[in-house]
Enzyme design. Sequence first.
Site, PDB file in Angstrom:
ATOM      1  N   LYS A 192       0.848  -1.199   0.000  1.00 36.59           N
ATOM      2  CA  LYS A 192       0.000   0.000   0.000  1.00 36.59           C
ATOM      3  C   LYS A 192       0.879   1.243   0.000  1.00 36.59           C
ATOM      4  O   LYS A 192       1.922   1.267   0.661  1.00 36.59           O
ATOM      5  CB  LYS A 192      -0.905  -0.037   1.238  1.00 36.59           C
ATOM      6  CG  LYS A 192      -1.964   1.076   1.271  1.00 36.59           C
ATOM      7  CD  LYS A 192      -2.882   0.923   2.491  1.00 36.59           C
ATOM      8  CE  LYS A 192      -3.939   2.006   2.548  1.00 36.59           C
ATOM      9  NZ  LYS A 192      -4.839   1.871   3.720  1.00 36.59           N
TER      10      LYS A 192
ATOM     11  N   SER B 232      -9.748   2.066   2.849  1.00 32.97           N
ATOM     12  CA  SER B 232      -8.874   2.773   1.946  1.00 32.97           C
ATOM     13  C   SER B 232      -7.867   1.886   1.211  1.00 32.97           C
ATOM     14  O   SER B 232      -7.271   2.322   0.231  1.00 32.97           O
ATOM     15  CB  SER B 232      -8.105   3.837   2.724  1.00 32.97           C
ATOM     16  OG  SER B 232      -7.282   3.221   3.710  1.00 32.97           O
TER      17      SER B 232
ATOM     18  N   SER C  98     -10.024  -0.265   7.031  1.00 37.12           N
ATOM     19  CA  SER C  98      -9.432  -0.166   5.693  1.00 37.12           C
ATOM     20  C   SER C  98      -8.732  -1.400   5.153  1.00 37.12           C
ATOM     21  O   SER C  98      -8.353  -1.421   3.984  1.00 37.12           O
ATOM     22  CB  SER C  98      -8.456   0.998   5.637  1.00 37.12           C
ATOM     23  OG  SER C  98      -9.170   2.180   5.443  1.00 37.12           O
TER      24      SER C  98
HETATM   25  N1  GLN Z   1     -13.149   4.512   6.213  1.00 35.45           N
HETATM   26  C1  GLN Z   1     -12.570   4.956   7.442  1.00 35.45           C
HETATM   27  C2  GLN Z   1     -12.114   6.388   7.292  1.00 35.45           C
HETATM   28  O1  GLN Z   1     -12.423   6.961   6.315  1.00 35.45           O
HETATM   29  C3  GLN Z   1     -11.440   4.075   7.835  1.00 35.45           C
HETATM   30  C4  GLN Z   1     -10.230   4.306   7.039  1.00 35.45           C
HETATM   31  C5  GLN Z   1      -9.077   3.445   7.440  1.00 35.45           C
HETATM   32  O2  GLN Z   1      -9.237   2.422   8.098  1.00 35.45           O
HETATM   33  N2  GLN Z   1      -7.902   3.897   7.093  1.00 35.45           N
HETATM   34  O3  GLN Z   1     -11.485   6.937   8.125  1.00 35.45           O
END
Ligand code: GLN
Length: 483
Positions: free
Chosen positions: A77, A152, A176
Amino acid sequence: MNNKTAHELHNELKNKKISSVELTEAVFAQIEKVESKVQAFVTLTKEEALKQAKAADERIENNHNLTPLTGIPIAIKDNMCTKGILTTCSSKILSNYLPPYNATIVEKLKEAGAIMVGKTNMDEFAMGSSTENSGLHPTNNPWNLNTVPGGSSGGSAAAVAADECILATGSDTGGSIRQPAAFCGVVGLKPTYGRVSRYGLVAFASSLDQIGPLTKDVTDTATVLNIISGHDPKDSTSVNISVPDYQKSLINNIKGLKIGYIKELLGKGIDKEVKVTIEKAMKKLAELGAELIEVSMPSFEAAVATYYLIAPAEASSNLARYDGVKFGHRSKEAKDLLTMYYNTRQEGFGTEVKRRILLGTYALSAGYYDAYYLKALKVRTLIKQDFDKAFAECDVLISPTAPTVAFKIGEKTADPLSMYLSDIATIPVNLAGLPGISLPCGFSNNLPVGLQIIGKAFAEETILRVAFTYEQNTDWHKKKPQL
Ligand code: GLN
């Protein structure tokens, strides 16, 4: 051969049925074929990958220092630092950032002999649930190119599902790893907070962030976890306790285990077909000998609101470092220092990142700190207590990973609140610092549904055991998208 799992490929490499160079070439042939549709990557490192593959083949030839990941192609990532290789966080503000060092997990994977094929797309600074917040380009779900891959870590999940790599890494602050794993029909695990070093992971919300694997099956998840786990003197929040051999938790037996299903996550807000699919999985687990118990987590109602105070508060502080002085983008439109700061941040950050910085700065400001931030920390404790209570009677807890299957591209971009609700089942787990895994458990609308299994702190072994048993007795993980 790129459609196989790492453990299958490890045997073929070891028995010289294939070489790592051949495997890496097969992965890049697949990337060539499908990447224009999926767009999972932001950077590809083919030349370096082939060099590493050659070195891996020598290692295999000499039977020197082999690990289960030697010669296996992996995607990273793009919020994990890779020495001399762009690490953009899918943000314009880091679009030219070449880290002078490797993240600890990158270093560990490299030492194990894994082959890095590239860096994957993500929501900018990991803020989002669909990868649509990427400042570079969106990623499409391999199961249906008109839907999102989740986020994400959407690039990593899509790359694994599309066989553009064998494994990938993700980071999980509120879901995410698990939510994109669910949307793309792969396995994703968020370890206990402190299990894996965060050194070299670009910080979003430091008390919640954890790195973990995205893989094609549970065995591969255990393999990666074995390699990336453990104390790191460079990360004072990584815990200094011994790491078990996670391969040993791959036991096909859950007789007598107590599995709690979370009542609140099978009710309001959960898609009907998702619910039916999870209920079928529950039935399967019961058939396999587990005892299912209903548990109630009343504090979950406030979990999303709590998260959207704590995570932005931490982010507003973490992202203060992007000022155009030390690294990344610097505005050319500046007559003095202050204007340079303003313009750099105005030009470099996307809308969602700005929204979070505003929210976080507000929640931390004098007069609001007690009313919002401190209150959120108290609710965080209540959530942890609900988990403690449930774990007093259960070995693991289960729920859907996400309330719906993958949604259409653009469907939620105009409504941040509905996007935030995608993480209703995953966020509480981060707030309590617990480990959670998502694995495929069926389909709705021809799109994968993920089953989430949550464990006690540092009890990754138990969730792996339950996940492995479920996987060995079903074949959802063998289904592949038609690209
Ligand atoms: N969707 C969540 C956010 O927007 C979690 C994102 C994540 O786990 N990095 O913060």
